[in-house]
Design a protein around this motif. Structure first.
Motif, PDB file in Angstrom:
ATOM      1  N   UNK A  55       0.830  -1.198   0.000  1.00 26.94           N
ATOM      2  CA  UNK A  55       0.000   0.000   0.000  1.00 26.94           C
ATOM      3  C   UNK A  55       0.865   1.249   0.000  1.00 26.94           C
ATOM      4  N   UNK A  56       1.966   1.225   0.733  1.00 25.11           N
ATOM      5  CA  UNK A  56       2.902   2.357   0.717  1.00 25.11           C
ATOM      6  C   UNK A  56       3.534   2.505  -0.666  1.00 25.11           C
ATOM      7  N   UNK A  57       3.890   1.372  -1.274  1.00 28.66           N
ATOM      8  CA  UNK A  57       4.493   1.416  -2.607  1.00 28.66           C
ATOM      9  C   UNK A  57       3.521   1.993  -3.628  1.00 28.66           C
ATOM     10  N   UNK A  58       2.250   1.566  -3.540  1.00 30.90           N
ATOM     11  CA  UNK A  58       1.258   2.115  -4.455  1.00 30.90           C
ATOM     12  C   UNK A  58       1.051   3.601  -4.217  1.00 30.90           C
ATOM     13  N   UNK A  59       1.164   4.009  -2.970  1.00 29.75           N
ATOM     14  CA  UNK A  59       1.038   5.432  -2.635  1.00 29.75           C
ATOM     15  C   UNK A  59       2.150   6.236  -3.314  1.00 29.75           C
ATOM     16  N   UNK A  60       3.368   5.708  -3.300  1.00 33.89           N
ATOM     17  CA  UNK A  60       4.490   6.386  -3.969  1.00 33.89           C
ATOM     18  C   UNK A  60       4.213   6.509  -5.459  1.00 33.89           C
ATOM     19  N   UNK A  61       3.726   5.437  -6.070  1.00 31.18           N
ATOM     20  CA  UNK A  61       3.427   5.462  -7.495  1.00 31.18           C
ATOM     21  C   UNK A  61       2.317   6.433  -7.844  1.00 31.18           C
ATOM     22  N   UNK A  62       1.277   6.508  -7.000  1.00 34.71           N
ATOM     23  CA  UNK A  62       0.160   7.416  -7.281  1.00 34.71           C
ATOM     24  C   UNK A  62       0.578   8.872  -7.140  1.00 34.71           C
ATOM     25  N   UNK A  63       1.453   9.172  -6.160  1.00 37.93           N
ATOM     26  CA  UNK A  63       1.959  10.543  -6.004  1.00 37.93           C
ATOM     27  C   UNK A  63       2.787  10.933  -7.226  1.00 37.93           C
ATOM     28  N   UNK A  97       5.023   2.521 -16.023  1.00 37.83           N
ATOM     29  CA  UNK A  97       6.222   1.726 -15.737  1.00 37.83           C
ATOM     30  C   UNK A  97       6.778   2.065 -14.364  1.00 37.83           C
ATOM     31  N   UNK A  98       6.819   3.377 -14.022  1.00 46.52           N
ATOM     32  CA  UNK A  98       7.305   3.769 -12.692  1.00 46.52           C
ATOM     33  C   UNK A  98       6.396   3.187 -11.605  1.00 46.52           C
ATOM     34  N   UNK A  99       5.081   3.283 -11.795  1.00 50.63           N
ATOM     35  CA  UNK A  99       4.159   2.746 -10.802  1.00 50.63           C
ATOM     36  C   UNK A  99       4.349   1.245 -10.619  1.00 50.63           C
ATOM     37  N   UNK A 100       4.570   0.551 -11.713  1.00 50.33           N
ATOM     38  CA  UNK A 100       4.784  -0.890 -11.631  1.00 50.33           C
ATOM     39  C   UNK A 100       6.081  -1.208 -10.887  1.00 50.33           C
ATOM     40  N   UNK A 101       7.144  -0.448 -11.189  1.00 48.79           N
ATOM     41  CA  UNK A 101       8.417  -0.671 -10.502  1.00 48.79           C
ATOM     42  C   UNK A 101       8.333  -0.271  -9.030  1.00 48.79           C
TER      43      UNK A 101
END
Length: 489
Positions: free
Chosen positions: A20-28, A147-151
């Motif tokens: 969830x934190x990782x997805x938060x980074x991608x969404x920001x 791609x960034x969100x996936x990584x």
């Protein structure tokens, strides 16, 4: 009933919290890439990370299903003769326009225009047809942000990219919080203001007709002595070189030595600036303590004797020139009555009373008048009538509802007046022989001593910019409407 505790336990589990934190980074990151004011800073500050992401995106795009779909769609439309039909249709339209307007255009040029326009429309048709097929087949397009969100959902990527992308992640951290973003943007704006002030002030001094070398060395100075002086202080260099050295010196708190006196500019300002800042702060504090209650009282007792007396005094305070007021104070309280010292002495606390009163008179009057007008405006609002209808007493209505909502323009005036006092204290300092930053800048202006003037003006501008940032933050503290906009923004 057991589902809710299980869900809470899953949310509390650090293993589940990590994605969830990782997805938060991608969404920001995705949100910032859509914001044109942050997009390029994000790409620049995280250049090493973004280059790696772009490389991965390029590899994925080569085998992207949508890319193959796009190529197949292009082949199908070419095979159907759609491009030739477009070209023939556009060519006929161009010829009709030329005949209608009587334009003499060669057939070769008309042919080139038709081919170019047909190619553009054909590309649009290919993309539209491929997009429709993609939606039907439920294919996901490969793009840079995706791609960034996936990584970012991979913990190893965030761990490895943290050090090279620390500035980018720091910017994302500020962007993620509405309050931090608000403060960060105000600080960036203040930085641009400071740089702008530095450039403008230096340019004015550079174009000044006065010659520092001739003024300091005197009329008997030879051309060789003037040239040597200019070489020592870098005045023989180009405008851009001098400007860069000045801005670099401001940023590193090293402006070198002054032209007159050969003293370290930064050390001198460090001695003189606190005196002016202390004088201004004390004057501001006394003005606030006197003016806000006076303004509120005047508003509550509108058109009464109190109102007339207080506003008349405020009008007098705004009208009196500070230098004349200072001289009158010295003549009466120092020379005639011998109550207070005529000049400022850091060892004598009584010597600061008259300068403080002179500097704070105009500020007190301005704040009092603004407090009165702002409070009167708020008192007439509907929510004040609602608060009274609920049975709250006058004091609660006044302090909790009226004054709190009237503080926005008052805070604005205080911030502006403080900046004006800090920058315009030179007259008061001259009258009372105060060795502050204002009188220091005035003395150096006639040389002109460029390092000294730049240091005094720019560091004063920095202080005023910091005060303005604090005022902007206070807006959000006092006005809930601004806090709501910050969260939406």
């Amino acid at each position: 009933m057991e589902a809710a505790p299980a869900a809470r336990a899953a949310n509390a589990d650090p293993v589940n919290a990590k994605p969830r934190f990782n997805r938060r980074v991608g969404s920001i990151y995705a949100k910032m890439m859509l914001d044109s004011s942050y997009k390029y800073f994000l790409l620049l500050l995280g250049a090493p990370v973004n280059l790696f992401v772009f490389f991965v995106y390029w590899l994925r795009k080569r085998n992207d299903a949508y890319r193959l779909l796009l190529a197949d769609t292009r082949k199908e439309l070419l095979a159907s003769g759609y491009k030739d039909e477009l070209k023939a249709e556009i060519l006929e339209q161009l010829r009709q326009k030329q005949r209608f307007f009587g334009a003499a255009v060669s057939p070769e040029k008309t042919e080139l225009l038709a081919v170019k326009e047909a190619e553009g429309k054909f590309q649009e048709a290919v993309h539209d047809a491929a997009e429709q097929k993609r939606i039907q087949l439920q294919l996901v397009r490969t793009d840079f942000v995706g791609t960034f969100q996936d990584l970012a959902e991979r913990s190893w990527f965030l761990a490895l990219s943290f050090i090279p992308g620390i500035l980018m992640y720091l910017l994302m951290f500020f962007y993620s919080s509405p309050y931090l973003k608000y403060i960060f943007e105000r600080c960036v704006m203040a930085l641009f203001v400071i740089v702008g002030v530095s450039i403008v002030v230096f340019t004015i001094l550079y174009l000044s007709p006065m010659n520092p070398a001739a003024n300091i060395l005197g009329e008997t100075a030879t051309e060789e002595q003037i040239a040597q002086f200019n070489k020592i202080y870098g005045l023989d260099q180009s405008y851009l070189v001098q400007l860069w050295n000045t801005i670099k010196g401001i940023a590193t708190f090293d402006l070198g030595k002054s032209f007159a006196g050969n003293e370290q500019v930064t050390e001198t300002i460090a001695r003189k600036f606190p005196i002016t800042l202390t004088l201004t702060t004390i004057s501001l504090s006394l003005a606030i303590l006197i003016a806000i209650p006076a303004g509120i009282l005047s508003a509550v007792k509108r058109n009464s004797l109190w109102d007339y007396i207080l506003m008349f005094i405020a009008l007098i305070g705004l009208s009196i020139p500070s230098f004349w007021q200072g001289l009158i104070f010295i003549l009466n309280f120092s020379i005639k009555l011998h109550w207070l010292p005529a000049t400022f002495n850091p060892q004598n606390a009584l010597s600061i009373i008259m300068p403080t009163l002179v500097l704070g008179t105009g500020l007190t009057a301005a704040i009092a008048r603004m407090t009165r007008s702002s409070t009167l405006e708020v008192i007439g609002e509907d929510y004040i009538l609602t608060a009274r209808a609920k049975g709250l007493n006058k004091r609660q209505v006044l302090l909790k509802h009226a004054v709190r909502n009237a503080l926005i323009p008052i805070v604005t005036v205080i911030g502006l007046q403080f900046g004006g006092m800090l920058g315009g204290s030179a007259v008061t300092e001259k009258v009372f022989n105060i060795s502050g930053i204002g009188s220091y800048i005035v003395d150096k202006q006639f040389v002109p001593d460029i390092p000294s003037i730049m240091g005094g003006v720019v560091y004063t501008a920095i202080t005023i910019s910091i005060i303005n940032v604090i005022v902007d933050v206070l807006y959000a503290f006092f006005d809930p409407r601004i806090r709501t906009k910050m969260k939406q923004y």
